[in-house]
Design an enzyme around this catalytic site. Structure first.
Site, PDB file in Angstrom:
ATOM      1  N   CYS A 170       0.862  -1.176   0.000  1.00  0.00           N
ATOM      2  CA  CYS A 170       0.000   0.000   0.000  1.00  0.00           C
ATOM      3  C   CYS A 170       0.904   1.233   0.000  1.00  0.00           C
ATOM      4  O   CYS A 170       2.101   1.139   0.288  1.00  0.00           O
ATOM      5  CB  CYS A 170      -0.866  -0.070   1.247  1.00  0.00           C
ATOM      6  SG  CYS A 170      -2.221   1.085   1.281  1.00  0.00           S
ATOM      7  N   SER A 183       1.271   3.589   2.071  1.00  0.00           N
ATOM      8  CA  SER A 183       1.956   3.891   3.334  1.00  0.00           C
ATOM      9  C   SER A 183       3.107   2.928   3.607  1.00  0.00           C
ATOM     10  O   SER A 183       4.017   3.246   4.359  1.00  0.00           O
ATOM     11  CB  SER A 183       0.995   3.941   4.519  1.00  0.00           C
ATOM     12  OG  SER A 183      -0.234   3.412   4.211  1.00  0.00           O
ATOM     13  N   HIS A 198       5.891   4.663   2.175  1.00  0.00           N
ATOM     14  CA  HIS A 198       6.305   5.717   3.109  1.00  0.00           C
ATOM     15  C   HIS A 198       7.196   5.152   4.220  1.00  0.00           C
ATOM     16  O   HIS A 198       8.153   5.775   4.640  1.00  0.00           O
ATOM     17  CB  HIS A 198       5.090   6.355   3.791  1.00  0.00           C
ATOM     18  CG  HIS A 198       4.362   7.357   2.938  1.00  0.00           C
ATOM     19  ND1 HIS A 198       4.307   7.280   1.577  1.00  0.00           N
ATOM     20  CD2 HIS A 198       3.655   8.466   3.260  1.00  0.00           C
ATOM     21  CE1 HIS A 198       3.596   8.289   1.106  1.00  0.00           C
ATOM     22  NE2 HIS A 198       3.184   9.028   2.104  1.00  0.00           N
ATOM     23  N   HIS A 251       0.962  -3.913   5.996  1.00  0.00           N
ATOM     24  CA  HIS A 251      -0.254  -3.816   6.827  1.00  0.00           C
ATOM     25  C   HIS A 251      -1.493  -4.304   6.100  1.00  0.00           C
ATOM     26  O   HIS A 251      -2.528  -4.497   6.717  1.00  0.00           O
ATOM     27  CB  HIS A 251      -0.453  -2.378   7.320  1.00  0.00           C
ATOM     28  CG  HIS A 251      -0.667  -1.407   6.211  1.00  0.00           C
ATOM     29  ND1 HIS A 251       0.367  -0.934   5.439  1.00  0.00           N
ATOM     30  CD2 HIS A 251      -1.791  -0.841   5.722  1.00  0.00           C
ATOM     31  CE1 HIS A 251      -0.118  -0.101   4.538  1.00  0.00           C
ATOM     32  NE2 HIS A 251      -1.420  -0.042   4.671  1.00  0.00           N
ATOM     33  N   CYS A 268      -6.953  -2.723   3.786  1.00  0.00           N
ATOM     34  CA  CYS A 268      -6.582  -1.303   3.809  1.00  0.00           C
ATOM     35  C   CYS A 268      -7.061  -0.539   2.572  1.00  0.00           C
ATOM     36  O   CYS A 268      -8.029   0.185   2.631  1.00  0.00           O
ATOM     37  CB  CYS A 268      -5.082  -1.086   3.993  1.00  0.00           C
ATOM     38  SG  CYS A 268      -4.727   0.674   4.139  1.00  0.00           S
TER      39      CYS A 268
HETATM   40 ZN   LIG Z   1      -2.687   1.092   3.513  1.00  0.00          ZN
END
Ligand SMILES: [Zn+2]
Ligand SMILES: [Zn+2]
Length: 372
Positions: free
Chosen positions: A46, A48, A51, A67, A173
């Protein structure tokens, strides 16, 4: 099961430092009280995660990222009652304890029991992962980039036993974050005009949410034209590239719509795009939702934009109460009410994770599912 109560040695992707992810043998301890050990089946990368790998989000090294995932419960710790070995489950970065003021309030979903997210350790202050004799930190309550992971029960949700895990991991997510951002947070209305800034997997899910809510016009905005075809496939009525215009994008959107859009969504995590998305809204009733992760920076927004009635809202995990929302959305997928298949463009084996990270950077890849 012969792994019950034993430490499991398996493959995991560890970030030892910024911008590096290496596959290693890790030891995963059995779950303690209130914890669940999961055999991961599928995980996505994803925005993030990118990131975290780049070190933009505060993390502690070494750690296991990831996640967005789905798996099967291998064993449970003392006191765990909502899942049992063999259950299909999703991993949730936003837990649902069902006890805190956030969980008990009808609005919002940001459960207060995110301590694992901040300490990067389990509730007792220790890690369940070790590699080369060193403890390895958890990440986001989840750490799905491992063949086995240990999570708190409040971050794990049981799903339909017939659900295909190589698809429904997206509910953990990306899909839910975007779709819920439109439906729950913005509360998009029938006949409205929407603008979506950023066309990754989450942005496309926002478009799906706007369409499901009955928006008449959905304008997709991105600097990468390769993403436009998919945006139209999932419901965008038009696509624009800010680089094709001399004017700021908010002025372009005013030219296109007359009075600005009813709802705008920032799905990048860029403070300047947040300001542009807000300025693109109708001055009297426009609602702008920040879905992208804007961290470590201040927003520089003219107070004048609010004088006339615009609203700027935050959203996490699409406003769904973690466990309840994820189970419901998987049921909706099984009932063919939502479409996840359009978002999964690539499938790779888990050991190709670095290839998947590279694929993410191209416009052609929406979501690459990694099979463990
Ligand atoms: Zn995510
Ligand atoms: Zn809670």
């Amino acid at each position: 099961m012969d792994t019950l109560g034993k430490t499991i040695t398996c493959l995991a992707a560890i970030a030892w430092k910024k911008n590096s992810l290496s596959l290693e043998k890790v030891e995963v301890e059995p779950p303690k009280a209130g914890e669940v050990r999961i055999k991961m089946i599928s995980t996505g990368i994803c925005g993030s995660d990118d990131h975290t790998i780049k070190g933009i989000i505060l993390v502690k090294y070494p750690f296991i990222p990831g996640h967005e995932g789905a798996g099967i419960v291998e064993s449970i710790g003392e006191g765990v009652s909502s899942v049992k070995p063999g259950d299909k489950v999703l991993t949730l970065a936003v837990p649902q304890c069902r006890e805190c003021s956030a969980c008990l309030h009808p609005k919002g979903n940001f459960c207060e029991k995110q301590e694992l997210g901040e300490t990067h350790l389990m509730s007792d202050g220790t890690s369940r992962f070790t590699c080369k004799g060193k403890p390895v930190y958890h990440f986001g309550n989840t750490s799905t980039f491992s063949e086995y992971t240990v999570m708190n029960e409040i971050s794990v949700t049981k799903i339909d036993a017939a659900a295909p895990l190589e698809k429904v991991f997206l509910v953990s997510c990306g899909f839910s974050t975007g779709y819920g951002g439109a439906i729950n947070t913005a509360k998009v209305t029938p006949g409205s005009t929407c603008a979506v800034f950023g066309l990754g997997g989450v942005g496309l899910s926002v478009i799906m949410g706007c369409k499901a809510a009955g928006a008449a016009r959905i304008i997709a905005v991105d600097v990468n034209k390769d993403k436009f075809e998919k945006a139209k496939e999932v419901g965008a009525t038009e696509c624009i590239n800010p680089q094709d215009y001399e004017k700021p994008i908010q002025e372009v959107l005013f030219d296109l719509t007359g009075d600005g859009v009813d709802f705008s969504f920032e799905v990048i995590g860029n403070p300047e795009t947040v300001a542009a998305a807000l300025a693109s809204c109708h001055e009297s009733h426009g609602v702008c939702v920040i879905i992208g992760l804007v961290v470590g920076v201040q927003l520089n927004i003219s107070g004048h934009l609010f004088f006339s009635g615009r609203t700027l809202k935050g959203s996490v995990y699409g406003g769904w109460k973690g466990r309840d929302g994820a189970s419901k959305l998987v049921s909706d997928y099984m009932a063919k009410k939502i479409n996840l298949d359009a978002l999964i463009t690539h499938t790779l084996n888990f050991d190709k994770i670095n290839e998947a990270v590279e694929l993410m950077k191209t416009g052609k890849c929406v979501r690459c599912v990694l099979l463990l």
